[in-house]
Design an enzyme around this catalytic site. Structure first.
Site, PDB file in Angstrom:
ATOM      1  N   ASP A  52       0.840  -1.207   0.000  1.00 42.06           N
ATOM      2  CA  ASP A  52       0.000   0.000   0.000  1.00 42.06           C
ATOM      3  C   ASP A  52       0.874   1.257   0.000  1.00 42.06           C
ATOM      4  O   ASP A  52       0.356   2.383  -0.057  1.00 42.06           O
ATOM      5  CB  ASP A  52      -1.011  -0.006   1.159  1.00 42.06           C
ATOM      6  N   SER A  53       2.207   1.068  -0.007  1.00 38.23           N
ATOM      7  CA  SER A  53       3.121   2.193  -0.247  1.00 38.23           C
ATOM      8  C   SER A  53       2.889   2.761  -1.648  1.00 38.23           C
ATOM      9  O   SER A  53       3.374   3.851  -1.964  1.00 38.23           O
ATOM     10  CB  SER A  53       4.582   1.752  -0.082  1.00 38.23           C
ATOM     11  N   ASP A  91      -1.043  -6.009  -0.200  1.00 43.46           N
ATOM     12  CA  ASP A  91      -1.513  -5.398   1.041  1.00 43.46           C
ATOM     13  C   ASP A  91      -3.015  -5.181   1.024  1.00 43.46           C
ATOM     14  O   ASP A  91      -3.559  -4.644   0.041  1.00 43.46           O
ATOM     15  CB  ASP A  91      -0.848  -4.023   1.235  1.00 43.46           C
ATOM     16  N   LYS A 121      -1.334  -9.432   2.712  1.00 41.89           N
ATOM     17  CA  LYS A 121      -0.626  -9.001   3.930  1.00 41.89           C
ATOM     18  C   LYS A 121      -1.499  -7.978   4.635  1.00 41.89           C
ATOM     19  O   LYS A 121      -2.164  -7.178   3.977  1.00 41.89           O
ATOM     20  CB  LYS A 121       0.727  -8.391   3.568  1.00 41.89           C
ATOM     21  N   GLU A 123      -1.734  -5.446   8.451  1.00 41.71           N
ATOM     22  CA  GLU A 123      -0.982  -4.915   9.583  1.00 41.71           C
ATOM     23  C   GLU A 123      -1.708  -5.184  10.903  1.00 41.71           C
ATOM     24  O   GLU A 123      -2.921  -5.049  10.985  1.00 41.71           O
ATOM     25  CB  GLU A 123      -0.806  -3.394   9.420  1.00 41.71           C
ATOM     26  N   GLU A 190       8.817  -4.192  10.734  1.00 41.93           N
ATOM     27  CA  GLU A 190       9.294  -2.908  10.207  1.00 41.93           C
ATOM     28  C   GLU A 190       9.837  -2.022  11.320  1.00 41.93           C
ATOM     29  O   GLU A 190       9.186  -1.797  12.343  1.00 41.93           O
ATOM     30  CB  GLU A 190       8.127  -2.198   9.476  1.00 41.93           C
TER      31      GLU A 190
END
Ligand code: KIV
Length: 272
Positions: A52-53, A91, A121, A123, A190
């Site tokens: 999602d960057s 993401d 993925k 978070e 991270e």
């Protein structure tokens, strides 16, 4: 062709577990489009993350929060069309899995069905356990992401190193154990102290992939545009730049513009 590339014709979640068991390091990079996705894959990277960057790198947002599920699916399907070997992980964007586990499953199913990716993925730790369990029950592989979780930036307030304090470090280890126990195939850690990341890696049988988490983990991930030197403003300590692409692109594009204006381009051989 690298030996790891010859050894594994296709990377699966099972391959990654084997690599962890054999102490082979895992390479992971982001990609968001067909052209660079293909180059990253052909270079032999094991996992391609459609992160999602993309919200920052592709769309210019300040955070990862604005990117939508439809936009992630667009990026992911472009990458998937180019990839022959790597495992493609996508993401789940902010707001598509936190509200409840049924919504999380619907979001994960859309990504798998509409993009053709291999895994998702997301978070978080214990707070998203139910969502992860429901996605896993549907047969969708899940990668966890702990430590600095950029979707929670407004809770943290800064992008500084996480889990320096004992309490947060202990919680991270608990969350990592829980993610492994419920069936995640890997975890991204991270921006945390390298000793803590090393402990998480030693305690787990699934690969721990670090970004700003030191070298005692099972693999490394970087954002492609950062490691290619396309983003001059972003220079955290953990980032190694392998190219100065920003400079090279400026030179090439500047030269093209000058050639057009001087009528050097196109020349006799470049026209019909
Ligand atoms: O979105 C992303 O690029 C990521 C990496 C930084 C791990 O989650």
């Amino acid at each position: 062709m690298s030996s790891a590339k010859k050894k594994y014709a296709r990377i699966t979640t099972k391959t990654l577990l084997e690599m962890k068991a054999n102490g082979e390091k895992i390479s992971m990079l982001t990609a968001y489009d067909f052209t660079l996705g293909g180059i990253v894959d052909q270079a032999g990277i094991d996992i391609i993350l459609v992160g999602d960057s993309a919200s920052n790198v592709m769309a210019g947002h300040e955070t990862t929060l604005p990117i939508t599920l439809d936009q992630m699916i667009y990026h992911a399907s472009s990458v998937v069309r180019a990839v022959k070997r790597a495992l493609v992980v996508v993401d789940l964007p902010f707001g598509t899995y936190q509200a409840d586990s049924k919504e999380a499953l619907r979001s994960a199913i859309r990504i798998m069905k509409e993009s053709g990716a291999h895994a998702v993925k997301l978070e978080g730790g214990i707070e998203v356990k139910e969502s992860i369990e429901r996605i896993l029950k549907a047969g969708i592989p899940v990668m966890g992401h702990l430590g600095l979780t950029p979707q929670s930036i407004y809770k943290f307030g800064t992008y500084t190193v996480r889990a320096r304090e004992e309490e947060e470090a202990a919680r991270l280890i608990e969350d990592a154990k829980m993610l492994e126990n419920i069936g995640c195939f890997g975890i991204v850690l991270e921006k945390i102290p390298s000793e803590l990341a090393a402990e998480a890696s030693q305690l787990s049988h699934i690969p721990i992939i670090g970004i700003g988490a030191g070298n005692k983990v099972d693999g490394q991930v970087l954002v492609l545009h950062d490691m290619l030197g396309m983003n001059k403003e972003f220079s955290p300590r953990f980032l190694r730049r392998y190219l100065d692409l920003d400079q090279l692109l400026h030179e090439a594009i500047g030269k093209y513009s000058a050639d057009v204006k001087s009528q050097d381009f196109p020349n006799q051989n470049e026209q019909y």
